[in-house]
Design a protein around this motif. Sequence first.
Motif, PDB file in Angstrom:
ATOM      1  N   TYR A   1      -1.654  15.305  30.519  1.00  0.00           N
ATOM      2  CA  TYR A   1      -2.030  13.994  29.964  1.00  0.00           C
ATOM      3  C   TYR A   1      -3.401  14.106  29.333  1.00  0.00           C
ATOM      4  CZ  TYR A   1      -4.734  12.974  34.268  1.00  0.00           C
ATOM      5  OH  TYR A   1      -5.622  13.003  35.314  1.00  0.00           O
TER       6      TYR A   1
ATOM      7  N   TYR B   1      -2.676   9.257  45.199  1.00  0.00           N
ATOM      8  CA  TYR B   1      -4.066   8.855  44.922  1.00  0.00           C
ATOM      9  C   TYR B   1      -4.754   8.273  46.148  1.00  0.00           C
ATOM     10  CZ  TYR B   1      -3.475   8.838  39.741  1.00  0.00           C
ATOM     11  OH  TYR B   1      -3.289   9.163  38.432  1.00  0.00           O
TER      12      TYR B   1
ATOM     13  N   HIS C   1     -11.304   8.371  41.682  1.00  0.00           N
ATOM     14  CA  HIS C   1     -10.267   8.550  42.692  1.00  0.00           C
ATOM     15  C   HIS C   1     -10.231  10.017  43.127  1.00  0.00           C
ATOM     16  CE1 HIS C   1      -7.995   9.263  38.839  1.00  0.00           C
ATOM     17  NE2 HIS C   1      -7.760  10.376  39.497  1.00  0.00           N
TER      18      HIS C   1
ATOM     19  N   TYR D   1       3.365  12.525  37.910  1.00  0.00           N
ATOM     20  CA  TYR D   1       2.586  11.361  38.342  1.00  0.00           C
ATOM     21  C   TYR D   1       3.223  10.705  39.569  1.00  0.00           C
ATOM     22  CZ  TYR D   1       0.807   6.647  38.522  1.00  0.00           C
ATOM     23  OH  TYR D   1       0.269   5.468  38.954  1.00  0.00           O
TER      24      TYR D   1
ATOM     25  N   ARG E   1       2.689  18.662  34.424  1.00  0.00           N
ATOM     26  CA  ARG E   1       2.363  17.464  33.630  1.00  0.00           C
ATOM     27  C   ARG E   1       1.114  17.728  32.815  1.00  0.00           C
ATOM     28  NH1 ARG E   1      -0.415  12.515  35.978  1.00  0.00           N
ATOM     29  NH2 ARG E   1      -0.457  13.867  37.792  1.00  0.00           N
TER      30      ARG E   1
ATOM     31  N   ARG F   1      -7.632   5.709  45.944  1.00  0.00           N
ATOM     32  CA  ARG F   1      -8.400   4.939  44.959  1.00  0.00           C
ATOM     33  C   ARG F   1      -9.581   4.214  45.586  1.00  0.00           C
ATOM     34  NH1 ARG F   1      -6.358   5.033  39.875  1.00  0.00           N
ATOM     35  NH2 ARG F   1      -4.130   5.467  39.594  1.00  0.00           N
TER      36      ARG F   1
ATOM     37  N   ARG G   1     -13.953   6.821  33.615  1.00  0.00           N
ATOM     38  CA  ARG G   1     -12.573   7.073  34.041  1.00  0.00           C
ATOM     39  C   ARG G   1     -12.611   7.789  35.381  1.00  0.00           C
ATOM     40  NH1 ARG G   1      -8.465   5.200  30.474  1.00  0.00           N
ATOM     41  NH2 ARG G   1      -7.382   5.826  32.365  1.00  0.00           N
ATOM     42  N   GLY G   2     -11.433   8.023  35.911  1.00  0.00           N
ATOM     43  CA  GLY G   2     -11.371   8.665  37.222  1.00  0.00           C
ATOM     44  C   GLY G   2     -11.677   7.641  38.292  1.00  0.00           C
TER      45      GLY G   2
ATOM     46  N   LEU H   1      -6.926  11.780  27.675  1.00  0.00           N
ATOM     47  CA  LEU H   1      -7.698  10.565  27.434  1.00  0.00           C
ATOM     48  C   LEU H   1      -8.293  10.671  26.043  1.00  0.00           C
ATOM     49  CD1 LEU H   1      -9.635  10.556  30.836  1.00  0.00           C
ATOM     50  CD2 LEU H   1      -7.658   9.143  30.250  1.00  0.00           C
TER      51      LEU H   1
HETATM   52  P1  TYD Z   1      -5.526   6.947  36.264  1.00  0.00           P
HETATM   53  O1  TYD Z   1      -5.090   8.247  36.821  1.00  0.00           O
HETATM   54  O2  TYD Z   1      -6.113   5.952  37.216  1.00  0.00           O
HETATM   55  O3  TYD Z   1      -6.565   7.165  35.072  1.00  0.00           O
HETATM   56  P2  TYD Z   1      -8.014   7.871  35.059  1.00  0.00           P
HETATM   57  O4  TYD Z   1      -8.191   8.581  36.349  1.00  0.00           O
HETATM   58  O5  TYD Z   1      -7.984   8.773  33.906  1.00  0.00           O
HETATM   59  O6  TYD Z   1      -9.037   6.812  34.863  1.00  0.00           O
HETATM   60  O7  TYD Z   1      -4.302   6.288  35.490  1.00  0.00           O
HETATM   61  C1  TYD Z   1      -4.441   5.108  34.730  1.00  0.00           C
HETATM   62  C2  TYD Z   1      -3.085   4.430  34.635  1.00  0.00           C
HETATM   63  O8  TYD Z   1      -2.163   5.285  33.957  1.00  0.00           O
HETATM   64  C3  TYD Z   1      -2.469   4.107  35.988  1.00  0.00           C
HETATM   65  O9  TYD Z   1      -1.868   2.832  35.891  1.00  0.00           O
HETATM   66  C4  TYD Z   1      -1.404   5.139  36.179  1.00  0.00           C
HETATM   67  C5  TYD Z   1      -1.020   5.542  34.779  1.00  0.00           C
HETATM   68  N1  TYD Z   1      -0.652   6.971  34.666  1.00  0.00           N
HETATM   69  C6  TYD Z   1       0.666   7.315  34.519  1.00  0.00           C
HETATM   70  O10 TYD Z   1       1.573   6.460  34.469  1.00  0.00           O
HETATM   71  N2  TYD Z   1       0.993   8.638  34.409  1.00  0.00           N
HETATM   72  C7  TYD Z   1       0.042   9.607  34.462  1.00  0.00           C
HETATM   73  O11 TYD Z   1       0.368  10.825  34.365  1.00  0.00           O
HETATM   74  C8  TYD Z   1      -1.323   9.239  34.634  1.00  0.00           C
HETATM   75  C9  TYD Z   1      -2.410  10.267  34.722  1.00  0.00           C
HETATM   76  C10 TYD Z   1      -1.626   7.892  34.736  1.00  0.00           C
END
Ligand code: TYD
Length: 135
Positions: A38, A122, A52, A117, A36, A124, A49-50, A40
Amino acid sequence: MSLNDCKLIELPKINDPRGNLTFIEPTVHIPFEIQRVYYLYDVPGGSERGGHAHKQLNQLIVAMSGSFDVLLDDGKDKVCYHLNRSYIGLYVCSMIWRELNNFSSGSVCMVLASNRYEEDDYYREYSEFMQVRWG
Ligand code: TYD
């Protein structure tokens, strides 16, 4: 997995007057297969962010543009990395709490991840992470 397993990885960089090029081959430059990607972006100033940890997931975090800080915390020790080069990745293994902040304007944070995902992967809540990590 410990904080010592997390490290900066210098990625290959092909310098070229037309523009530099960096590439990442799974298991060659990073110690996992990529399932995967992704990223930001459009992160407002002051945003965090993060916040977790992951049970199984391994990641590589790269500042594709701009800069930001990544705080890693194993529940006992903490280390902060400032990422600002698109040829440097921060390898973050499982069971490490991470927080990302201090994003510069226009910065882009790309994350390569070892799995798809799964919310179940997680932690959290910091207290739950600490309980599982250290009892
Ligand atoms: P999250 O991992 O908490 O973001 P960050 O750690 O960057 O602050 O994810 C935020 C939201 O996005 C959460 O509702 C889950 C969703 N998400 C997905 O659907 N797929 C993904 O691959 C990721 C990373 C997050």
